[in-house]
Design an enzyme around this catalytic site. Structure first.
Site, mmCIF file in Angstrom:
data_model
loop_
_atom_site.group_PDB
_atom_site.id
_atom_site.type_symbol
_atom_site.label_atom_id
_atom_site.label_comp_id
_atom_site.label_asym_id
_atom_site.label_seq_id
_atom_site.Cartn_x
_atom_site.Cartn_y
_atom_site.Cartn_z
ATOM 1 N N PRO A 89 10.165 2.092 60.157
ATOM 2 C CG PRO A 89 12.414 1.748 59.598
ATOM 3 C CD PRO A 89 11.299 2.733 59.499
ATOM 4 C CD GLU A 116 18.278 8.167 53.723
ATOM 5 O OE1 GLU A 116 17.052 8.307 53.877
ATOM 6 O OE2 GLU A 116 18.784 7.912 52.625
ATOM 7 N NE ARG A 153 -8.196 -6.474 50.275
ATOM 8 C CZ ARG A 153 -8.770 -7.117 49.267
ATOM 9 N NH1 ARG A 153 -8.685 -6.642 48.044
ATOM 10 N NH2 ARG A 153 -9.421 -8.240 49.488
#
Ligand code: ADE
Length: 252
Positions: A89, A116, A153
């Site tokens: 993140p 974590e 893609r």
């Protein structure tokens, strides 16, 4: 192109990759994606991949050595350095442009982090960290699958009609226009209300249809994601439509 995904949940990756466009591309051999079990790169009897954090605190941290061994083994197999991505993140946000850039690499090695934490020293072997959005997943597997899908893609032959990837409104920095299929009219929730397909789409007038789609894309982008317009590549016609819309806005 080949993508190796290093994970403690290889089955999760394998199952997800069997379906859909990417699954068919893998079957055809247009691209190769392999889920690699991190536990295979441990050397202890219990195949331990995580440990408690130094300094204390909740949660477990992924140990560095199995990840280093995984990278070494995969690079040895390939006989060359890999581009190593860590899902996190804290990473660079995944965008269509990032996907396109990664799709030009011959080999991508994705390390699935755990929320974590991953021992910080692993970052010495990581070329880039990628986040799929500002929210917290319990592990990097879903992020790795999203990255693999976006990248796949862009590989020629994966999406049936090559043109449709280039024409993806998002590839040009705009939101998509509305789509309709048959029937041209359906009864709405209110029985006396007819939900109709916009007249222009039934007209057969391709120039009009193209212009209508551009206008719808721009209207939506302006209303929902005006930030995208800063980097969008607009043709002359789109710039003209945008000027009209800014002068006379309507909600969408
Ligand atoms: N791991 C946990 N959350 C993530 C996110 N948003 N993107 C990528 N990897 C993650």
């Amino acid at each position: 192109m080949r993508i190796d995904i290093v994970t403690i949940f290889p089955a999760m990756i394998e199952h997800a990759l069997r379906a859909g466009i990417v699954g068919r591309a893998i079957e055809r051999g247009t691209l190769e994606i392999a889920a690699r079990d991190l536990r295979e790169f441990t050397t202890d009897r219990h195949r331990v991949v995580d440990d408690v954090p130094y300094g204390g605190g909740p949660g477990m941290v992924l140990k560095p050595e199995p990840l280093f061994r995984a990278i070494d083994a995969i690079e040895r197999e390939r006989g060359s350095r890999s581009h190593v991505v860590l899902t996190s993140p804290q990473g660079t946000p995944l965008t269509q442009n990032v996907g396109e850039r990664l799709s030009r690499l011959p080999h991508l090695l994705v390390l699935c982090g755990r929320y974590e934490g991953v021992d910080e020293r692993v970052r010495a072997r990581v070329d880039e960290e990628i986040s799929i959005g500002d929210y917290v997943l319990s592990g990097g597997e879903l992020a790795a699958l999203v990255i693999a899908d976006v990248v796949a893609r862009f590989i020629p032959g994966v999406v049936g009609d090559d043109q449709s990837v280039a024409a993806d409104s998002f590839s040009r920095g705009l939101l998509d226009f509305p789509h309709y299929t048959r029937p041209s009219e359906i009864v709405g929730l209110d029985a006396d209300e007819l939900l109709k397909v916009p007249e222009v789409l039934l007209s057969g007038n391709h120039a009009e249809i193209r212009r209508w789609r551009k206008r719808e894309s721009l209207t939506r982008t302006l209303a929902r994601r005006p930030d995208l317009l800063n980097d969008a590549s607009l043709d002359e016609e789109e710039q003209e439509i945008l000027r009209e819309l800014v002068a006379k806005p309507r909600r969408k």
